[in-house]
Write a protein that holds these residues in place. Structure first.
Motif, PDB file in Angstrom:
ATOM      1  N   ILE A 127       0.883  -1.015  -0.101  1.00 45.24           N
ATOM      2  CA  ILE A 127       0.001   0.165   0.028  1.00 45.24           C
ATOM      3  C   ILE A 127       1.084   1.098  -0.179  1.00 45.24           C
ATOM      4  O   ILE A 127       1.444   1.494   1.038  1.00 45.24           O
ATOM      5  CB  ILE A 127      -0.860   0.078   1.249  1.00 45.24           C
ATOM      6  CG1 ILE A 127      -1.751  -1.326   1.434  1.00 45.24           C
ATOM      7  CG2 ILE A 127      -2.010   1.108   1.128  1.00 45.24           C
ATOM      8  CD1 ILE A 127      -2.386  -1.533   2.757  1.00 45.24           C
ATOM      9  N   GLU A 128       1.002   1.796  -1.094  1.00 40.53           N
ATOM     10  CA  GLU A 128       2.051   2.971  -1.364  1.00 40.53           C
ATOM     11  C   GLU A 128       1.477   3.843  -2.446  1.00 40.53           C
ATOM     12  O   GLU A 128       1.064   3.371  -3.566  1.00 40.53           O
ATOM     13  CB  GLU A 128       3.405   2.472  -1.750  1.00 40.53           C
ATOM     14  CG  GLU A 128       4.350   3.249  -2.201  1.00 40.53           C
ATOM     15  CD  GLU A 128       4.833   4.299  -1.009  1.00 40.53           C
ATOM     16  OE1 GLU A 128       4.583   5.454  -1.417  1.00 40.53           O
ATOM     17  OE2 GLU A 128       5.525   3.985  -0.241  1.00 40.53           O
ATOM     18  N   ASP A 129       1.490   5.129  -2.313  1.00 43.68           N
ATOM     19  CA  ASP A 129       0.969   6.209  -3.143  1.00 43.68           C
ATOM     20  C   ASP A 129       2.112   6.849  -4.112  1.00 43.68           C
ATOM     21  O   ASP A 129       1.890   7.230  -5.035  1.00 43.68           O
ATOM     22  CB  ASP A 129      -0.027   7.280  -2.759  1.00 43.68           C
ATOM     23  CG  ASP A 129       0.782   8.259  -1.649  1.00 43.68           C
ATOM     24  OD1 ASP A 129       1.798   7.616  -0.955  1.00 43.68           O
ATOM     25  OD2 ASP A 129       0.676   9.313  -1.503  1.00 43.68           O
ATOM     26  N   ASP A 130       3.191   6.499  -3.630  1.00 44.15           N
ATOM     27  CA  ASP A 130       4.425   6.886  -4.483  1.00 44.15           C
ATOM     28  C   ASP A 130       4.809   6.038  -5.665  1.00 44.15           C
ATOM     29  O   ASP A 130       4.947   4.851  -5.289  1.00 44.15           O
ATOM     30  CB  ASP A 130       5.756   7.189  -3.471  1.00 44.15           C
ATOM     31  CG  ASP A 130       6.900   7.923  -4.260  1.00 44.15           C
ATOM     32  OD1 ASP A 130       7.206   8.966  -4.017  1.00 44.15           O
ATOM     33  OD2 ASP A 130       7.400   7.441  -4.941  1.00 44.15           O
TER      34      ASP A 130
ATOM     35  N   LEU B 142       2.795  -0.884   4.447  1.00 48.17           N
ATOM     36  CA  LEU B 142       2.130   0.217   4.731  1.00 48.17           C
ATOM     37  C   LEU B 142       2.460   1.352   4.829  1.00 48.17           C
ATOM     38  O   LEU B 142       3.449   1.541   5.739  1.00 48.17           O
ATOM     39  CB  LEU B 142       1.014  -0.398   6.056  1.00 48.17           C
ATOM     40  CG  LEU B 142      -0.075   0.929   6.155  1.00 48.17           C
ATOM     41  CD1 LEU B 142      -1.148   1.147   5.177  1.00 48.17           C
ATOM     42  CD2 LEU B 142      -0.772   0.607   7.536  1.00 48.17           C
ATOM     43  N   ASP B 143       2.359   2.139   3.758  1.00 48.18           N
ATOM     44  CA  ASP B 143       2.736   3.505   4.031  1.00 48.18           C
ATOM     45  C   ASP B 143       1.893   4.296   4.754  1.00 48.18           C
ATOM     46  O   ASP B 143       0.648   4.081   4.789  1.00 48.18           O
ATOM     47  CB  ASP B 143       2.850   4.089   2.430  1.00 48.18           C
ATOM     48  CG  ASP B 143       3.147   5.489   2.414  1.00 48.18           C
ATOM     49  OD1 ASP B 143       3.844   6.046   3.173  1.00 48.18           O
ATOM     50  OD2 ASP B 143       2.965   6.169   1.392  1.00 48.18           O
ATOM     51  N   LEU B 144       2.200   5.585   5.491  1.00 44.54           N
ATOM     52  CA  LEU B 144       1.441   6.042   6.385  1.00 44.54           C
ATOM     53  C   LEU B 144       0.706   7.430   5.480  1.00 44.54           C
ATOM     54  O   LEU B 144      -0.448   7.550   5.861  1.00 44.54           O
ATOM     55  CB  LEU B 144       2.091   6.442   7.576  1.00 44.54           C
ATOM     56  CG  LEU B 144       2.527   5.490   8.596  1.00 44.54           C
ATOM     57  CD1 LEU B 144       3.012   6.063  10.113  1.00 44.54           C
ATOM     58  CD2 LEU B 144       1.324   4.570   9.004  1.00 44.54           C
ATOM     59  N   GLY B 145       1.703   8.328   4.937  1.00 43.88           N
ATOM     60  CA  GLY B 145       1.115   9.309   4.249  1.00 43.88           C
ATOM     61  C   GLY B 145       0.442   8.873   2.920  1.00 43.88           C
ATOM     62  O   GLY B 145       0.842   8.693   1.743  1.00 43.88           O
ATOM     63  N   LEU B 146      -1.014   8.500   3.128  1.00 42.27           N
ATOM     64  CA  LEU B 146      -1.681   8.031   1.809  1.00 42.27           C
ATOM     65  C   LEU B 146      -2.770   9.075   1.627  1.00 42.27           C
ATOM     66  O   LEU B 146      -3.188   9.883   2.448  1.00 42.27           O
ATOM     67  CB  LEU B 146      -2.261   6.659   2.138  1.00 42.27           C
ATOM     68  CG  LEU B 146      -1.466   5.506   2.254  1.00 42.27           C
ATOM     69  CD1 LEU B 146      -2.266   4.529   2.871  1.00 42.27           C
ATOM     70  CD2 LEU B 146      -0.630   5.227   0.768  1.00 42.27           C
TER      71      LEU B 146
END
Ligand code: CA
Length: 220
Positions: A6-9, A50-54
């Motif tokens: 789970i990563e938006d970058d 899990l990335d936190l800044g999503l």
């Protein structure tokens, strides 16, 4: 092993997904919390990164919702937030480990192996059923004194069987542990991998149960 990233970058996501595939994971990548929660409902995963800044909902909220829904898959938080408070909050929300960006892929993979091992209640890094052993750190398999290095997919298949010795796994169950979304699966891919593993380690390592699937013995 199936991993959900789970990563938006986009750049980090693509690089980590490829590293997971190279390390023999069936890897799925999503970029927001809602899609992640849907994927976790639809599919059984062995580990989540899990990335936190999503966007929309923060990673901690996603983690909280997962645990509320009873999804107890191991989670490693991978984030640029390195404040102690942030680490404590992550672990207190139900994460199993915490890794700060930037990180070395080798460390991420080692932490993933450690978390999966801990969750399985297995302190021993090497999988095995007596005569057949498999080392997740090196992808080395040993059978009757012969040691060979398996390809990523051979490893993924044998690992799936060795994690559940004595259990028959169907073609679909095995494919599910080997291939992520968007990966093309040839119809005879599982048979081909079984064939190459047997060629390396001996014909008796994996038993075929006609019409049902394949298994390794509990002890040999
Ligand atoms: Ca982010």
């Amino acid at each position: 092993m199936r991993a959900l990233l789970i990563e938006d970058d986009r750049m980090i996501g693509a690089a980590v997904r490829q590293a997971l595939i190279d390390a023999a994971y069936a890897a799925d990548w999503v970029t927001d919390g809602a899609t992640a929660l849907q994927a976790l409902t639809d599919q059984r995963y062995d580990i989540v990164l899990l990335d936190l800044g999503l966007p929309a909902q923060d990673g901690l909220q996603v983690l909280e919702k997962m645990r509320q829904k009873g999804i107890d898959v191991p989670v490693i938080i991978v984030t640029a937030r390195d404040a102690v408070d942030s680490r404590v909050a992550g672990l207190d929300h139900g994460a199993d480990d915490y890794l700060v960006k930037p990180f070395e892929i080798g460390e991420l993979l080692a932490r993933m192996r450690a978390v999966i091992r801990r969750r399985a209640g297995n302190a021993n890094a090497v999988l095995g059923n007596g005569t057949l052993t498999l080392d997740p750190a090196t992808r080395e398999a040993t059978c009757n004194g012969t040691t060979v290095v398996l390809s990523a997919r051979e490893f993924a298949l044998l690992q799936a069987l060795l994690l559940r010795p004595g259990t028959i796994l169907s073609r679909t169950e095995l494919e599910d542990r080997i291939y992520g979304w968007n990966e093309e699966v040839e119809s005879n891919a599982v048979e081909f991998l079984i064939h190459t593993i047997r060629k390396k380690l001996g014909a008796t390592t994996i038993k075929n149960v006609r019409g049902l699937g394949w298994m390794v013995s509990r002890t040999e």
